[in-house]
Scaffold this motif. Structure first.
Motif, PDB file in Angstrom:
ATOM      1  N   GLU A   4       0.836  -1.205   0.000  1.00  0.00           N
ATOM      2  CA  GLU A   4       0.000   0.000   0.000  1.00  0.00           C
ATOM      3  C   GLU A   4       0.870   1.254   0.000  1.00  0.00           C
ATOM      4  O   GLU A   4       0.610   2.208  -0.734  1.00  0.00           O
ATOM      5  CB  GLU A   4      -0.929  -0.001   1.210  1.00  0.00           C
ATOM      6  N   THR A  13      -3.640   7.383  -7.623  1.00  0.00           N
ATOM      7  CA  THR A  13      -4.975   7.468  -8.236  1.00  0.00           C
ATOM      8  C   THR A  13      -5.166   6.450  -9.365  1.00  0.00           C
ATOM      9  O   THR A  13      -6.189   6.467 -10.033  1.00  0.00           O
ATOM     10  CB  THR A  13      -5.247   8.887  -8.766  1.00  0.00           C
ATOM     11  N   ARG A  15      -6.303   3.232 -10.956  1.00  0.00           N
ATOM     12  CA  ARG A  15      -7.318   2.239 -10.619  1.00  0.00           C
ATOM     13  C   ARG A  15      -7.202   0.988 -11.483  1.00  0.00           C
ATOM     14  O   ARG A  15      -7.986   0.061 -11.360  1.00  0.00           O
ATOM     15  CB  ARG A  15      -8.708   2.847 -10.788  1.00  0.00           C
ATOM     16  N   ARG A  21     -11.192  -1.525  -5.761  1.00  0.00           N
ATOM     17  CA  ARG A  21     -10.547  -1.246  -4.470  1.00  0.00           C
ATOM     18  C   ARG A  21     -10.131   0.217  -4.297  1.00  0.00           C
ATOM     19  O   ARG A  21      -9.876   0.650  -3.183  1.00  0.00           O
ATOM     20  CB  ARG A  21      -9.319  -2.134  -4.296  1.00  0.00           C
ATOM     21  N   THR A  22     -10.011   0.961  -5.377  1.00  0.00           N
ATOM     22  CA  THR A  22      -9.585   2.361  -5.299  1.00  0.00           C
ATOM     23  C   THR A  22     -10.646   3.248  -5.930  1.00  0.00           C
ATOM     24  O   THR A  22     -11.059   2.998  -7.059  1.00  0.00           O
ATOM     25  CB  THR A  22      -8.240   2.572  -6.029  1.00  0.00           C
ATOM     26  N   TRP A  42      -9.533  10.326  -1.796  1.00  0.00           N
ATOM     27  CA  TRP A  42      -9.634   8.984  -2.333  1.00  0.00           C
ATOM     28  C   TRP A  42      -9.735   7.973  -1.204  1.00  0.00           C
ATOM     29  O   TRP A  42      -9.370   8.255  -0.073  1.00  0.00           O
ATOM     30  CB  TRP A  42      -8.394   8.666  -3.165  1.00  0.00           C
ATOM     31  N   HIS A  44      -8.828   3.692  -0.539  1.00  0.00           N
ATOM     32  CA  HIS A  44      -8.334   2.400  -1.026  1.00  0.00           C
ATOM     33  C   HIS A  44      -8.718   1.339  -0.010  1.00  0.00           C
ATOM     34  O   HIS A  44      -8.497   1.511   1.191  1.00  0.00           O
ATOM     35  CB  HIS A  44      -6.821   2.419  -1.227  1.00  0.00           C
ATOM     36  N   ARG A  51      -9.875   0.419   5.378  1.00  0.00           N
ATOM     37  CA  ARG A  51      -9.759   1.471   4.358  1.00  0.00           C
ATOM     38  C   ARG A  51      -8.650   2.446   4.706  1.00  0.00           C
ATOM     39  O   ARG A  51      -8.378   2.706   5.875  1.00  0.00           O
ATOM     40  CB  ARG A  51     -11.062   2.291   4.267  1.00  0.00           C
TER      41      ARG A  51
END
Length: 77
Positions: A4, A13, A15, A21-22, A42, A44, A51
């Motif tokens: 992560e 950003t 995806r 998931r994002t 945002w 994730h 999260r």
């Protein structure tokens, strides 16, 4: 969490790897004031309930982590 951290450092950003998931947050959570700048916020999904929320300041190349939740955040319903 190492994966992560790497994702946030290189492509916060993006995806394409897993679009479910994002995502950009919506409604009143869609952006956040960081200092004097309003930035898009945002989310994730790091687990089924966990999260990480963050804002990306492209101009200064900074990712601001705004929330880490190990359970599903109530704010998103």
């Amino acid at each position: 969490m190492a994966a992560e951290k790497r994702r946030l450092e290189t492509s916060p950003t993006d995806r394409s790897a897993n679009p479910r998931r994002t995502a950009r947050l919506k409604g009143k959570l869609k952006d956040r004031l960081i200092g004097k700048t309003r930035l898009p916020q945002w989310q994730h999904e790091i687990s089924s309930a966990g999260r990480v929320w963050y804002c990306v300041d492209k101009a200064d190349r900074i990712v601001w982590i705004t929330k880490v939740a190990l359970t599903h955040p109530r704010e998103t319903g």
